[in-house]
Scaffold this active site. Structure first.
Site, mmCIF file in Angstrom:
data_model
loop_
_atom_site.group_PDB
_atom_site.id
_atom_site.type_symbol
_atom_site.label_atom_id
_atom_site.label_comp_id
_atom_site.label_asym_id
_atom_site.label_seq_id
_atom_site.Cartn_x
_atom_site.Cartn_y
_atom_site.Cartn_z
ATOM 1 N NE ARG A 133 -51.599 27.721 19.102
ATOM 2 C CZ ARG A 133 -52.913 27.526 19.268
ATOM 3 N NH1 ARG A 133 -53.720 28.527 19.582
ATOM 4 N NH2 ARG A 133 -53.417 26.315 19.126
ATOM 5 C CB ALA A 152 -0.908 -0.001 1.223
ATOM 6 N NE ARG A 189 -1.852 5.938 -13.809
ATOM 7 C CZ ARG A 189 -2.005 4.700 -14.275
ATOM 8 N NH1 ARG A 189 -2.819 4.463 -15.270
ATOM 9 N NH2 ARG A 189 -1.331 3.700 -13.737
ATOM 10 C CE1 TYR A 207 -32.251 17.422 13.493
ATOM 11 C CE2 TYR A 207 -32.687 19.089 15.168
ATOM 12 C CZ TYR A 207 -31.869 18.110 14.624
ATOM 13 O OH TYR A 207 -30.679 17.804 15.222
HETATM 14 C C1 UD1 Z 1 1.053 -4.462 -11.183
HETATM 15 C C2 UD1 Z 1 1.773 -5.705 -11.679
HETATM 16 C C3 UD1 Z 1 1.140 -6.155 -12.997
HETATM 17 C C4 UD1 Z 1 -0.317 -6.441 -12.745
HETATM 18 C C5 UD1 Z 1 -1.034 -5.232 -12.141
HETATM 19 C C6 UD1 Z 1 -2.411 -5.609 -11.694
HETATM 20 C C7 UD1 Z 1 4.111 -5.640 -10.929
HETATM 21 C C8 UD1 Z 1 5.503 -5.307 -11.297
HETATM 22 N N1 UD1 Z 1 3.181 -5.392 -11.854
HETATM 23 O O1 UD1 Z 1 1.231 -3.420 -12.150
HETATM 24 O O2 UD1 Z 1 1.799 -7.317 -13.485
HETATM 25 O O3 UD1 Z 1 -0.955 -6.822 -13.961
HETATM 26 O O4 UD1 Z 1 -0.334 -4.772 -10.985
HETATM 27 O O5 UD1 Z 1 -3.127 -4.497 -11.207
HETATM 28 O O6 UD1 Z 1 3.882 -6.144 -9.853
HETATM 29 N N2 UD1 Z 1 3.678 -0.678 -4.781
HETATM 30 C C9 UD1 Z 1 4.432 -0.428 -3.660
HETATM 31 N N3 UD1 Z 1 5.722 -0.057 -3.784
HETATM 32 C C10 UD1 Z 1 6.312 0.088 -5.005
HETATM 33 C C11 UD1 Z 1 5.550 -0.151 -6.149
HETATM 34 C C12 UD1 Z 1 4.237 -0.543 -6.016
HETATM 35 O O7 UD1 Z 1 3.921 -0.562 -2.546
HETATM 36 O O8 UD1 Z 1 7.499 0.424 -5.017
HETATM 37 C C13 UD1 Z 1 2.293 -1.109 -4.630
HETATM 38 C C14 UD1 Z 1 1.296 -0.077 -5.138
HETATM 39 O O9 UD1 Z 1 0.842 0.734 -4.077
HETATM 40 C C15 UD1 Z 1 0.171 -0.948 -5.639
HETATM 41 C C16 UD1 Z 1 0.855 -2.212 -6.066
HETATM 42 O O10 UD1 Z 1 2.101 -2.245 -5.429
HETATM 43 O O11 UD1 Z 1 -0.745 -1.273 -4.598
HETATM 44 C C17 UD1 Z 1 1.013 -2.308 -7.579
HETATM 45 O O12 UD1 Z 1 1.787 -1.257 -8.054
HETATM 46 P P1 UD1 Z 1 1.431 -0.508 -9.372
HETATM 47 O O13 UD1 Z 1 2.474 0.498 -9.638
HETATM 48 O O14 UD1 Z 1 0.023 -0.052 -9.341
HETATM 49 O O15 UD1 Z 1 1.613 -1.698 -10.425
HETATM 50 P P2 UD1 Z 1 0.936 -1.865 -11.833
HETATM 51 O O16 UD1 Z 1 1.731 -1.099 -12.837
HETATM 52 O O17 UD1 Z 1 -0.511 -1.619 -11.742
#
Ligand code: UD1
Ligand code: CA
Length: 449
Positions: free
Chosen positions: A426, A12, A18, A352
């Site tokens: 009243r 998390a 985005r 109310y």
């Molecule tokens: C990731 C997967 C992808 C998958 C997709 C599904 C990887 C490399 N890619 O891509 O294969 O299809 O999810 O939704 O795993 N996060 C961290 N620390 C970091 C990077 C990410 O905690 O350094 C957490 C983000 O908060 C998120 C999750 O990991 O909850 C996924 O990261 P995100 O950057 O959203 O990966 P995607 O590009 O969506």
């Protein structure tokens, strides 16, 4: 359920740029509950064992929220966002304690199906070193693709790193992975960052494990279960899917939804069988409805308990602390807050009621207001059993109306009224015979000049 020990790690730490939000992405809510809390719940339902939460961006806010939805969770901080494998390794100390199974989940995949988690763990129990949860979609852009060879999973290729041919693959990575605890650290430590994003990808452990001759498999789950939320349009999509599931569950449990698509539940709404919910109703958190109530159209209800046989709305607003006992009625354009409406009492129109008790069988006339606030403090209004409050009365709290008492219409009541008394607050009416005619001719004369 298996007796294998398990550590569930929820990632998390993502920034979620985005989302264009001051709030960390995983704290955005679905059905009134942060996404990451939905994920924590799914692991709990699936018997996911100990919980580790990896936070980074907005760490303090996520940590604070976690105290509520997962008080037992161990919190780890990922200092720099170096990729999902690095994020998992933030929980190294927990992994090193030694578990049979490690479940890795994303905090931004809120609809994950607990049964899918169990299925992935079952594959570990059967000897796999890694089980990846995949799903199929006609629109795979943005997801990592699952590359299979002879029934085995050999690699996960991130969208940005795919060849043109690989881009056509529709079997995708949900992000969820089950890793055999005894292999977890050696696999994670072998991950490098030579890829399009320069990140340490968790997904690379698939290629690493299969090159080492370990068994790596993909299990399939539904698209919804894998839905990753990256922007608010996807958030709304997940909300809609969640609501659809919840409506269906309510109907199958005996609740009538006249127009299901217009009823919105909270993550914790409890609603008994044979309750009828008319169109356009919103349930906020903390609502409990006993069997056989009727919630009429366009009502907004939160923090309320509604007993059997009650009727609420149309156009009612019930706020936190509302307690409607059996067969109570709260009708159109009424607001009730922190008040008990006892058995069979009626608050039918334009009223109310705040910080109050309405005794059993009492009748509250149209336009009654409990004046509960003086700008500084809140005060209580107590209305006895069988009392009758005439229309358009203001009850200035603190004040008590006795059992069976009667308040005349249009009264401003500042002193308590004893049982069975009749109170007027009243001015008396004055009627002057012929005076209207006289007034009219005077006005007509004046207008001629
Ligand atoms: C990731 C997967 C992808 C998958 C997709 C599904 C990887 C490399 N890619 O891509 O294969 O299809 O999810 O939704 O795993 N996060 C961290 N620390 C970091 C990077 C990410 O905690 O350094 C957490 C983000 O908060 C998120 C999750 O990991 O909850 C996924 O990261 P995100 O950057 O959203 O990966 P995607 O590009 O969506
Ligand atoms: Ca994502």
């Amino acid at each position: 359920m298996t007796s294998r020990t398990c550590l569930s790690i929820i990632l998390a730490a993502g920034e979620g740029t985005r989302m264009k939000s001051a709030l960390p992405k995983v704290l955005h809510e679905i059905a009134g509950l942060p996404m990451v809390a939905h994920v924590a719940r799914a692991t709990e339902t699936a018997g996911g064992g100990d919980l580790a939460l990896v936070v980074g961006h907005g760490a303090d806010a996520v940590r604070k929220a976690a105290e509520k939805f997962a008080p037992r969770a161990e919190i780890f901080v990922q200092e720099k966002r170096l990729g999902t494998a690095d994020a998992v390794l933030a929980a190294r100390a927990a992994i090193a304690r030694g578990y049979d199974d490690i479940l890795v989940m994303f905090g931004d995949t809120p609809l994950i199906d607990p049964a899918a988690l169990e299925a992935a763990r079952a594959r570990l129990a059967a000897g796999a070193a890694v089980a990846v949860l995949g799903f199929r979609t006609e629109n795979p852009a943005g997801y990592g693709r699952l590359i299979e060879k002879d029934g085995r999973l050999v690699a996960i290729r991130e969208d940005k790193d795919c060849s043109a041919e690989e881009r056509g693959i529709t079997f995708c990575n949900s992000g969820l992975m089950a890793i055999a605890g005894r292999h977890a650290l050696e696999l994670l430590d072998a991950v490098g960052n030579a890829n399009a994003k320069g990140e340490f990808y968790l997904t690379d452990i698939v290629g690493i494990a299969s090159a080492r001759g370990l068994e790596v498999v993909a299990t399939e789950t539904g698209f919804e279960s894998a839905l990753g939320i990256n922007n608010r349009a996807e958030l709304a999509e997940a909300e809609a899917l969640w609501q659809q599931r919840r409506r269906r569950a309510a109907m199958l449990a005996g609740v009538t939804l006249v127009s299901p698509d217009t009823v919105f539940f909270s993550h914790d709404t409890e609603i008994g069988a044979d309750t009828v919910v008319e169109p356009n109703v919103w349930f906020g958190p903390g609502v409990r409805i006993e069997p056989g109530a009727r919630i009429r159209a366009f009502s907004h209800i939160e923090g309320a308990s509604i007993a059997s046989g009650c009727e609420v709305g149309p156009f009612a607003r019930l706020r936190p602390g509302t307690d409607l006992r059996a067969k109570a009625k709260v009708g159109n354009f009424c607001e009730v807050k922190k008040a008990t409406v006892e058995e069979g009492a009626k608050v039918n129109h334009l009223t109310y009621i705040g910080d109050a008790r309405i005794g059993a069988g009492a009748n509250i006339g149209a336009g009654t207001i409990t004046c509960n606030y003086d700008g500084y403090s809140k005060f209580f209004t107590d209305i006895g059993e069988g009392a009758f409050i005439g229309s358009n009365s203001a009850l200035v709290a603190p004040v008590a109306i006795g059992n069976g008492a009667y308040v005349a219409s249009g009264s401003v009541i500042t002193d308590s009224v004893p049982d069975d008394a009749l109170a007027f607050g009243r001015a008396r009416q004055k009627t002057l015979p012929g005076k209207a005619r006289e007034l009219r001719s005077r006005r007509a004369e004046a207008a001629k000049k």
